[in-house]
Write an enzyme that holds these catalytic residues in place. Structure first.
Site, short mmCIF file in Angstrom:
data_model
loop_
_atom_site.label_atom_id
_atom_site.label_comp_id
_atom_site.label_asym_id
_atom_site.label_seq_id
_atom_site.Cartn_x
_atom_site.Cartn_y
_atom_site.Cartn_z
N ASP A 179 -12.98 37.75 -8.75
CA ASP A 179 -11.54 37.55 -8.60
C ASP A 179 -11.30 36.06 -8.85
O ASP A 179 -12.24 35.26 -8.91
CB ASP A 179 -11.10 37.94 -7.17
CG ASP A 179 -9.61 37.71 -6.94
OD1 ASP A 179 -8.80 37.96 -7.85
OD2 ASP A 179 -9.23 37.26 -5.83
N CYS A 218 -9.44 42.07 -9.36
CA CYS A 218 -8.24 41.26 -9.57
C CYS A 218 -7.33 42.05 -10.50
O CYS A 218 -7.72 42.37 -11.63
CB CYS A 218 -8.66 39.94 -10.21
SG CYS A 218 -7.27 38.88 -10.66
N GLU A 261 -5.47 31.48 -0.08
CA GLU A 261 -6.67 30.68 -0.39
C GLU A 261 -6.86 29.58 0.66
O GLU A 261 -7.98 29.17 0.94
CB GLU A 261 -6.55 30.05 -1.78
CG GLU A 261 -6.67 31.06 -2.91
CD GLU A 261 -8.05 31.67 -3.05
OE1 GLU A 261 -9.04 30.94 -2.97
OE2 GLU A 261 -8.13 32.92 -3.22
N HIS A 292 -5.14 39.97 -3.29
CA HIS A 292 -4.96 39.06 -2.17
C HIS A 292 -4.02 39.64 -1.10
O HIS A 292 -4.13 39.31 0.08
CB HIS A 292 -4.34 37.73 -2.63
CG HIS A 292 -5.31 36.76 -3.25
ND1 HIS A 292 -5.83 36.94 -4.50
CD2 HIS A 292 -5.83 35.59 -2.78
CE1 HIS A 292 -6.63 35.92 -4.79
NE2 HIS A 292 -6.64 35.08 -3.76
#
Ligand code: DGL
Length: 263
Positions: A11, A74, A152, A186
């Site tokens: 990803d 992803c 992140e 995510h």
């Protein structure tokens, strides 16, 4: 190839850990090798050409590391580069796509929302998916710039996260969608604030389980399942490992050494 080779997963960053976790639960004997392309995260605001190039470079790297299958964890990289990866690699490639088909089947009022990256919504693959499965469904596609950066940084809830989410969810709420697709790997990490902001009458869907199931199917059909008894998880990043290690520990639930991958 005897099955003990790793399952390569990648990803742009930590989002694919949501899929890696699902694969680990379903296939506990597999050695997982996870690559976070943190030098280039986020992919979502970049051109599809660049995302395709990165996907190829990372896919080829994982194949050279001996991966027996590649899982593109992803949506954006799958949207931009799945065909190119399948052409370039000698190993099977499993991709992920937003759960439009299950959402179109699940909606009770014919209105669904899709949260995804800007690049994902630009990809032809996304439009094909909507045309194929949701032609008679009202689809509100919402790009979500900024969310990947928050995740992140390890921020998955809190007042500022909720404030950003509320602004992004407003068009979906106005359209009265009853089903929302988390079209970026995510976003399941924001499940709690998303479901609380949207309320109990809205169903959230993602593709984690489908990707793990498809990975198992591909390994089984090609005779590549790992023998019983192994099972490991290794993570590498293309950016400075220390930048991502605390988020990885937070999301994975244990502290792991993050290696550096020169890709
Ligand atoms: N996790 C990725 C996805 O599923 C994209 C994140 C990014 O923008 O880098 O789309």
């Amino acid at each position: 190839m005897n099955g003990s080779e790793p399952v390569g997963i990648f990803d742009s960053g930590v989002g694919g850990l949501t899929i890696a976790r699902e694969i680990r639960a379903r296939l506990p004997h597999e050695a997982l090798l996870y690559l976070a392309d943190t030098d280039w995260v986020p992919y979502g605001g970049r051109s599809l050409e660049l995302i395709r190039e990165r996907s190829l470079a990372v896919g080829q790297f994982l194949e050279r590391q001996g991966a027996k299958v590649l899982v593109v964890a992803c949506n954006t990289a799958s949207g931009a580069g799945l065909e190119a990866l399948r052409e370039a690699l000698d190993i099977p490639v499993v991709g992920v796509e937003p759960a439009i088909k299950p959402a179109a089947a699940a909606t009770r009022n014919g209105r669904i929302g899709v949260l995804a990256t800007e690049a994902m919504l630009r990809a032809e693959r996304f439009n094909r998916l909507v045309d194929r499965y949701a032609l008679r469904t009202h689809v509100v596609a919402q790009p979500c710039p900024g969310l990947v950066e928050l995740i992140e940084a390890g921020e998955t809830d809190g007042p500022s996260v909720r404030q950003q989410l509320q602004a992004l969810l407003e068009p979906l709420q106005r359209a009265q969608v009853d089903t929302v697709v988390l079209g970026c790997t995510h976003y399941p990490l924001l499940h709690r604030p998303l479901s609380e902001l949207l309320g109990p009458e809205v169903t959230l869907l993602d593709s984690r389980a489908a990707v793990a199931l498809q990975t198992e199917r591909v390994l089984r059909e090609t005779g590549r399942l790992a023998p019983d008894g192994g099972g490991s998880f290794r993570i590498v990043a293309t950016g400075e490992p220390s930048r991502v290690s605390s988020t990885v520990a937070l999301l994975w639930g244990e502290s792991l050494e993050v290696g550096l991958a020169a890709v």
